[in-house]
Design a protein around this motif. Structure first.
Motif, PDB file in Angstrom:
ATOM      1  N   ASP A  58      -4.279  61.483  27.429  1.00 34.80           N
ATOM      2  CA  ASP A  58      -3.167  62.042  26.661  1.00 34.80           C
ATOM      3  C   ASP A  58      -3.391  63.508  26.289  1.00 34.80           C
ATOM      4  N   ARG A  59      -4.629  63.862  25.959  1.00 37.52           N
ATOM      5  CA  ARG A  59      -4.902  65.260  25.619  1.00 37.52           C
ATOM      6  C   ARG A  59      -4.749  66.162  26.844  1.00 37.52           C
ATOM      7  N   LEU A  60      -5.187  65.677  27.979  1.00 42.42           N
ATOM      8  CA  LEU A  60      -5.067  66.454  29.221  1.00 42.42           C
ATOM      9  C   LEU A  60      -3.593  66.713  29.545  1.00 42.42           C
ATOM     10  N   LEU A  61      -2.756  65.690  29.401  1.00 44.21           N
ATOM     11  CA  LEU A  61      -1.328  65.865  29.720  1.00 44.21           C
ATOM     12  C   LEU A  61      -0.703  66.881  28.776  1.00 44.21           C
ATOM     13  N   GLY A  62      -1.053  66.804  27.498  1.00 45.33           N
ATOM     14  CA  GLY A  62      -0.558  67.790  26.539  1.00 45.33           C
ATOM     15  C   GLY A  62      -1.048  69.182  26.886  1.00 45.33           C
ATOM     16  N   HIS A  63      -2.280  69.260  27.300  1.00 45.92           N
ATOM     17  CA  HIS A  63      -2.864  70.554  27.671  1.00 45.92           C
ATOM     18  C   HIS A  63      -2.093  71.200  28.823  1.00 45.92           C
ATOM     19  N   LEU A  64      -1.711  70.407  29.807  1.00 41.70           N
ATOM     20  CA  LEU A  64      -0.994  70.961  30.968  1.00 41.70           C
ATOM     21  C   LEU A  64       0.342  71.573  30.537  1.00 41.70           C
ATOM     22  N   LEU A  65       1.010  70.931  29.588  1.00 44.84           N
ATOM     23  CA  LEU A  65       2.284  71.478  29.086  1.00 44.84           C
ATOM     24  C   LEU A  65       2.050  72.789  28.331  1.00 44.84           C
ATOM     25  N   LEU A  66       0.969  72.844  27.577  1.00 37.39           N
ATOM     26  CA  LEU A  66       0.673  74.074  26.835  1.00 37.39           C
ATOM     27  C   LEU A  66       0.265  75.205  27.779  1.00 37.39           C
ATOM     28  N   VAL A  67      -0.407  74.858  28.868  1.00 37.80           N
ATOM     29  CA  VAL A  67      -0.733  75.874  29.885  1.00 37.80           C
ATOM     30  C   VAL A  67       0.565  76.429  30.481  1.00 37.80           C
ATOM     31  N   ALA A  68       1.524  75.552  30.719  1.00 40.26           N
ATOM     32  CA  ALA A  68       2.819  76.012  31.241  1.00 40.26           C
ATOM     33  C   ALA A  68       3.465  76.999  30.260  1.00 40.26           C
ATOM     34  N   ASN A  69       3.444  76.681  28.977  1.00 39.90           N
ATOM     35  CA  ASN A  69       3.972  77.597  27.950  1.00 39.90           C
ATOM     36  C   ASN A  69       3.290  78.955  28.027  1.00 39.90           C
ATOM     37  N   LEU A  70       1.973  78.914  28.072  1.00 40.83           N
ATOM     38  CA  LEU A  70       1.180  80.142  28.091  1.00 40.83           C
ATOM     39  C   LEU A  70       1.536  81.006  29.295  1.00 40.83           C
ATOM     40  N   ILE A  71       1.590  80.388  30.470  1.00 42.61           N
ATOM     41  CA  ILE A  71       1.882  81.149  31.694  1.00 42.61           C
ATOM     42  C   ILE A  71       3.300  81.712  31.631  1.00 42.61           C
ATOM     43  N   ALA A  72       4.259  80.891  31.185  1.00 43.81           N
ATOM     44  CA  ALA A  72       5.647  81.369  31.103  1.00 43.81           C
ATOM     45  C   ALA A  72       5.736  82.600  30.203  1.00 43.81           C
ATOM     46  N   LYS A  73       5.012  82.575  29.094  1.00 41.39           N
ATOM     47  CA  LYS A  73       5.009  83.735  28.195  1.00 41.39           C
ATOM     48  C   LYS A  73       4.311  84.918  28.851  1.00 41.39           C
ATOM     49  N   GLN A  74       3.169  84.660  29.484  1.00 39.14           N
ATOM     50  CA  GLN A  74       2.379  85.744  30.087  1.00 39.14           C
ATOM     51  C   GLN A  74       3.143  86.462  31.185  1.00 39.14           C
ATOM     52  N   ILE A  75       3.900  85.717  31.980  1.00 38.80           N
ATOM     53  CA  ILE A  75       4.594  86.369  33.103  1.00 38.80           C
ATOM     54  C   ILE A  75       6.005  86.796  32.730  1.00 38.80           C
ATOM     55  N   ILE A  77       8.827  85.078  31.508  1.00 38.65           N
ATOM     56  CA  ILE A  77      10.058  84.325  31.782  1.00 38.65           C
ATOM     57  C   ILE A  77      10.388  83.339  30.659  1.00 38.65           C
ATOM     58  N   ALA A  78       9.607  83.353  29.591  1.00 35.56           N
ATOM     59  CA  ALA A  78       9.797  82.354  28.533  1.00 35.56           C
ATOM     60  C   ALA A  78      11.183  82.460  27.899  1.00 35.56           C
ATOM     61  N   ARG A  80      13.980  83.916  29.066  1.00 35.15           N
ATOM     62  CA  ARG A  80      15.065  83.635  30.029  1.00 35.15           C
ATOM     63  C   ARG A  80      15.150  82.150  30.301  1.00 35.15           C
ATOM     64  N   GLY A  81      13.994  81.510  30.371  1.00 30.22           N
ATOM     65  CA  GLY A  81      13.954  80.073  30.609  1.00 30.22           C
ATOM     66  C   GLY A  81      13.304  79.724  31.934  1.00 30.22           C
ATOM     67  N   PHE A  82      12.925  78.490  32.023  1.00 31.05           N
ATOM     68  CA  PHE A  82      12.206  78.012  33.202  1.00 31.05           C
ATOM     69  C   PHE A  82      12.322  76.499  33.237  1.00 31.05           C
ATOM     70  N   ARG A  83      11.754  75.899  34.259  1.00 26.89           N
ATOM     71  CA  ARG A  83      11.807  74.441  34.383  1.00 26.89           C
ATOM     72  C   ARG A  83      10.433  73.910  34.783  1.00 26.89           C
ATOM     73  N   LEU A  84      10.086  72.766  34.207  1.00 29.44           N
ATOM     74  CA  LEU A  84       8.854  72.073  34.589  1.00 29.44           C
ATOM     75  C   LEU A  84       9.242  70.778  35.293  1.00 29.44           C
ATOM     76  N   VAL A  85       8.601  70.523  36.423  1.00 27.82           N
ATOM     77  CA  VAL A  85       8.947  69.345  37.233  1.00 27.82           C
ATOM     78  C   VAL A  85       7.663  68.617  37.619  1.00 27.82           C
ATOM     79  N   ILE A  86       7.706  67.290  37.494  1.00 25.57           N
ATOM     80  CA  ILE A  86       6.641  66.449  38.066  1.00 25.57           C
ATOM     81  C   ILE A  86       7.312  65.478  39.026  1.00 25.57           C
ATOM     82  N   ASN A  87       6.962  65.570  40.302  1.00 24.28           N
ATOM     83  CA  ASN A  87       7.462  64.612  41.280  1.00 24.28           C
ATOM     84  C   ASN A  87       6.497  63.439  41.357  1.00 24.28           C
TER      85      ASN A  87
END
Ligand code: 5GP
Ligand code: ZN
Length: 114
Positions: A58-75, A77-78, A80-87
């Motif tokens: 559960d902590r790892l899954l939460g971490h992946l979402l927070l990494v997505a937040n961090l990257i979106a802010k860093q590059i 696009i936060a 403007r918006g973005f999308r996260l997808v898990i197939n």
């Protein structure tokens, strides 16, 4: 998982355009981008699909979402918006069986599946 593509990328056996790295995860540009920003966020731990995650992850899954937040802010696009997808599995369109999040952005994403 010697033969797993994303395990090989996470351990730097295969070169990619890495955009982020920490103890638990790596993030790199998708080789076949579907949007101007298309980054894959991948746990170092091999989990074939999201279905293989358990309470212990559960902590790892939460971490992946927070990494997505961090990257979106860093590059930048936060706002403007973005999308996260898990197939997941074949009807979910999963091609690489090592869990990953797609971070998509940089253009309006018009397809609303839900
Ligand atoms: P899936 O369909 O499994 O959710 O997504 C797999 C993604 O991995 C696809 O978007 C595909 O373009 C990407 N991909 C496959 N092989 C490679 C590779 O060798 N390097 C990189 N950077 N991306 C890859
Ligand atoms: Zn793997």
């Amino acid at each position: 998982m010697d033969t797993c593509l994303f395990c090989q990328i996470a351990s730097r056996e295969r070169p990619v355009k890495m955009v982020y790295e920490d103890e638990q995860s790596v993030a790199f540009e998708d080789i076949n981008p579907k949007a101007p920003v298309h980054i894959l966020i991948v746990p170092r731990q091999h989990l074939a699909t999201i279905l293989d995650a358990t309470q212990a992850d559960d902590r790892l899954l939460g971490h992946l979402l927070l990494v997505a937040n961090l990257i979106a802010k860093q590059i930048g696009i936060a706002e403007r918006g973005f999308r996260l997808v898990i197939n997941c599995n074949s009807e979910g369109g999963q091609a690489v069986y090592h869990l990953h999040l797609h971070l998509l952005g940089g253009r309006p994403l018009s397809w609303h599946p839900a």
